[in-house]
Each structure stands twice: as structure tokens, then as C-alpha cells.
Design a protein around this motif. Structure first.
Motif, short mmCIF file in Angstrom:
data_model
loop_
_atom_site.label_atom_id
_atom_site.label_comp_id
_atom_site.label_asym_id
_atom_site.label_seq_id
_atom_site.Cartn_x
_atom_site.Cartn_y
_atom_site.Cartn_z
N SER A 9 0.81 -1.22 0.00
CA SER A 9 0.00 0.00 0.00
C SER A 9 0.84 1.27 0.00
O SER A 9 0.31 2.38 -0.10
CB SER A 9 -0.94 0.01 1.21
N LYS A 10 2.16 1.10 0.17
CA LYS A 10 3.10 2.23 0.19
C LYS A 10 2.70 3.28 1.22
O LYS A 10 2.58 4.47 0.92
CB LYS A 10 3.24 2.84 -1.20
N VAL A 11 2.50 2.81 2.45
CA VAL A 11 2.05 3.68 3.51
C VAL A 11 2.72 3.26 4.83
O VAL A 11 3.07 2.09 5.00
CB VAL A 11 0.50 3.64 3.61
N THR A 12 2.90 4.21 5.72
CA THR A 12 3.45 3.90 7.03
C THR A 12 2.36 3.33 7.93
O THR A 12 1.16 3.46 7.64
CB THR A 12 4.04 5.15 7.71
N TYR A 13 2.76 2.73 9.02
CA TYR A 13 1.80 2.18 9.97
C TYR A 13 0.84 3.26 10.47
O TYR A 13 -0.37 3.04 10.51
CB TYR A 13 2.53 1.54 11.16
N PHE A 14 1.37 4.42 10.83
CA PHE A 14 0.52 5.45 11.42
C PHE A 14 -0.43 6.09 10.40
O PHE A 14 -1.56 6.42 10.71
CB PHE A 14 1.37 6.50 12.15
N LYS A 15 0.02 6.21 9.15
CA LYS A 15 -0.89 6.70 8.10
C LYS A 15 -1.99 5.66 7.86
O LYS A 15 -3.16 6.01 7.67
CB LYS A 15 -0.15 6.99 6.81
N HIS A 16 -1.61 4.40 7.86
CA HIS A 16 -2.58 3.33 7.69
C HIS A 16 -3.59 3.33 8.84
O HIS A 16 -4.80 3.24 8.63
CB HIS A 16 -1.85 1.98 7.64
N VAL A 61 -9.60 4.06 -5.76
CA VAL A 61 -9.31 4.24 -7.19
C VAL A 61 -7.84 4.61 -7.33
O VAL A 61 -7.34 5.50 -6.66
CB VAL A 61 -10.22 5.33 -7.80
N ASN A 62 -7.14 3.89 -8.18
CA ASN A 62 -5.70 4.09 -8.43
C ASN A 62 -4.84 3.88 -7.18
O ASN A 62 -3.78 4.49 -7.05
CB ASN A 62 -5.45 5.47 -9.03
N HIS A 63 -5.28 3.04 -6.28
CA HIS A 63 -4.50 2.73 -5.08
C HIS A 63 -3.24 1.98 -5.48
O HIS A 63 -3.27 1.16 -6.40
CB HIS A 63 -5.35 1.87 -4.14
N PRO A 64 -2.11 2.23 -4.83
CA PRO A 64 -0.87 1.56 -5.21
C PRO A 64 -0.89 0.04 -4.99
O PRO A 64 -0.15 -0.69 -5.63
CB PRO A 64 0.20 2.21 -4.34
N ASN A 65 -1.74 -0.44 -4.08
CA ASN A 65 -1.85 -1.88 -3.84
C ASN A 65 -2.73 -2.48 -4.93
O ASN A 65 -3.95 -2.32 -4.94
CB ASN A 65 -2.44 -2.15 -2.46
N LYS A 66 -2.12 -3.18 -5.86
CA LYS A 66 -2.84 -3.71 -7.03
C LYS A 66 -3.91 -4.73 -6.64
O LYS A 66 -4.82 -5.00 -7.42
CB LYS A 66 -1.85 -4.33 -8.02
N GLU A 67 -3.81 -5.30 -5.45
CA GLU A 67 -4.84 -6.24 -5.00
C GLU A 67 -6.21 -5.55 -4.92
O GLU A 67 -7.24 -6.17 -5.16
CB GLU A 67 -4.47 -6.86 -3.66
N TYR A 68 -6.22 -4.26 -4.57
CA TYR A 68 -7.47 -3.52 -4.51
C TYR A 68 -8.07 -3.37 -5.90
O TYR A 68 -9.28 -3.48 -6.07
CB TYR A 68 -7.28 -2.15 -3.87
N ASN A 69 -7.24 -3.11 -6.89
CA ASN A 69 -7.73 -3.00 -8.27
C ASN A 69 -8.37 -4.33 -8.71
O ASN A 69 -9.40 -4.33 -9.37
CB ASN A 69 -6.61 -2.61 -9.23
N ASN A 70 -7.74 -5.44 -8.33
CA ASN A 70 -8.31 -6.75 -8.67
C ASN A 70 -9.66 -6.95 -7.98
O ASN A 70 -10.60 -7.47 -8.58
CB ASN A 70 -7.35 -7.87 -8.27
N MET A 71 -9.78 -6.55 -6.72
CA MET A 71 -11.04 -6.66 -5.99
C MET A 71 -12.13 -5.80 -6.64
O MET A 71 -13.27 -6.23 -6.77
CB MET A 71 -10.88 -6.23 -4.53
#
Length: 80
Positions: A9-16, A61-71
Motif C-alpha cells: 500500500s506504500k504507507v506507514t503504519y501510522f498513516k494506515h 481508485v488508483n490505489h498503489p496496492n494492485k490487489e485492490y484493483n483486482n477486488m
């Protein structure tokens, strides 16, 4: 596995954490307003769908985690 999700997801723990808490509370709000709207149709007209659509467009939409695009693509096919 914990760090794998954050890395994808290209995010830190705290941003997540912040996003998950905010999204969770917004979804609870959408659920409550939807229930109220069901009982009294003149109240909160469109609030729940607008909230969900906003969350979807601002985060998925356009999330860096490609698994979301597949979902998303699978959900589109399943809901046709």
C-alpha cells in the motif's frame, strides 16, 4: 505479513492507522444515517451513498496496492 500489506500500500503504519480509523468512523456514520433515512426518508437523503462513493474515490481508485484493483474489477463483474 503485517509489513507486506503496508509495503504493498506504500504507507506507514501510522498513516494506515489514521486512514482505517477515519474510514471506519465514516462507514459507521453512513450506516447510522442509512438506518435513519430508512425510517424517515426525508432525513439524510443521499448521505450514505455519497459517503461510500467519496471513500471509494479518495482511497481505492488508483490505489498503489494492485490487489485492490483486482477486488474492484471482480466486484464490477459480480454485480453486473
Amino acid at each position: 505479513m503485517f509489513k507486506d500489506h503496508l509495503n504493498k500500500s506504500k504507507v506507514t503504519y501510522f498513516k494506515h492507522l489514521a486512514w482505517a480509523l477515519l474510514a471506519g468512523f465514516r462507514l459507521i456514520y453512513a450506516g447510522i444515517t442509512s438506518i435513519i433515512h430508512g425510517v424517515v426518508p426525508t432525513l439524510f437523503d443521499g448521505t450514505a451513498p455519497k459517503t461510500i462513493i467519496n471513500i471509494y474515490h479518495s482511497h481505492l481508485v488508483n490505489h498503489p496496492n494492485k490487489e485492490y484493483n483486482n477486488m474492484i474489477e471482480k466486484a464490477k463483474k459480480d454485480n453486473v
